[in-house]
Design an enzyme around this catalytic site. Structure first.
Site, PDB file in Angstrom:
ATOM      1  N   PRO A 150       0.826  -1.214   0.000  1.00 52.02           N
ATOM      2  CA  PRO A 150       0.000   0.000   0.000  1.00 52.02           C
ATOM      3  C   PRO A 150       0.856   1.259   0.000  1.00 52.02           C
ATOM      4  O   PRO A 150       1.873   1.333   0.687  1.00 52.02           O
ATOM      5  CB  PRO A 150      -0.824  -0.121   1.279  1.00 52.02           C
ATOM      6  N   LYS A 169      -1.202  -5.195   6.868  1.00 50.29           N
ATOM      7  CA  LYS A 169       0.111  -5.482   6.312  1.00 50.29           C
ATOM      8  C   LYS A 169       1.193  -4.968   7.252  1.00 50.29           C
ATOM      9  O   LYS A 169       1.000  -3.972   7.931  1.00 50.29           O
ATOM     10  CB  LYS A 169       0.282  -4.810   4.951  1.00 50.29           C
ATOM     11  N   ILE A 204      -2.735  -3.179  -3.972  1.00 49.25           N
ATOM     12  CA  ILE A 204      -3.110  -4.372  -4.719  1.00 49.25           C
ATOM     13  C   ILE A 204      -3.941  -5.208  -3.758  1.00 49.25           C
ATOM     14  O   ILE A 204      -3.416  -5.929  -2.928  1.00 49.25           O
ATOM     15  CB  ILE A 204      -1.874  -5.157  -5.195  1.00 49.25           C
TER      16      ILE A 204
END
Length: 195
Positions: free
Chosen positions: A82, A114, A146
């Site tokens: 990100p 993440k 993504i």
């Protein structure tokens, strides 16, 4: 089937899932060629595998909130990567900038799920911005990822990033827009290639 049992016993669930997608896609392409006369190139089969895997990853993440596995099985390392790009019309000193970078990194990492080591934050101060015809303090952001984005996640990110800007720069949340981009792997480059 012994070979598949050995894979399933020695690999993670994600690796087994990816193996099943590959095997099924090849089998399906073979059957289409043999029984329907429709032949596909290796590139077309690979593209189909990638598409199935991306959908599986997204459904799994949305259903279970689990970290998105990578295309190759296991937890995705840099597969989401990100990136938050923030712009404000206020000048930034290095202390405030460091605080915002730190807090935004923690926020994006926690909400998307993440590790901080995969998150990139860009902070641009002193950018000419007019919002509603006024040059009062304002900000604009773009978060590119993504996968990992969706209505709930986007709402949490918008709220929390607006809070950071309010706390650190006194920018009212009504003068802050943020746009979310959920991009395909091939549209995100890293380390001289794409994901």
């Amino acid at each position: 089937m012994e070979w598949f049992e050995s894979i399933s016993q020695s690999k993670s669930k994600e690796q087994v899932g990816f193996s099943a997608v590959v095997i099924w896609s090849i089998w399906n392409a073979r059957n289409n060629r043999e029984f329907q006369g429709r032949s596909k190139s290796v590139e077309e089969v690979a593209s189909k595998i990638s598409g199935f895997w991306e959908r599986w990853r997204k459904v799994r993440h949305e259903a279970f909130g689990s970290p998105l596995p990578s295309r190759h099985g296991g937890a995705a390392n840099s597969s989401i990567m990100p990136t938050l790009n923030l712009f404000t019309n206020l000048p930034l000193d290095s202390v405030i900038a460091s605080d915002i970078l730190r807090d935004a990194t923690k926020t994006v990492s926690k909400i998307i799920g993440k590790p901080e080591s995969y998150v990139m934050i860009l902070l641009n101060g002193g950018v000419p911005i007019a919002f509603g015809g006024s040059e009062e303090p304002a900000a604009y952001g773009e978060l590119i990822s993504i996968g990992g984005l969706g209505p709930d996640v986007n709402g949490k990110l918008s709220s929390t990033i607006a809070d950071i800007l309010q706390t650190k720069l006194s920018i009212d949340s009504s003068r802050f827009y943020i746009k979310f981009y959920d991009v395909q792997r091939s549209f995100f480059g890293f380390n001289g290639s794409t994901f």
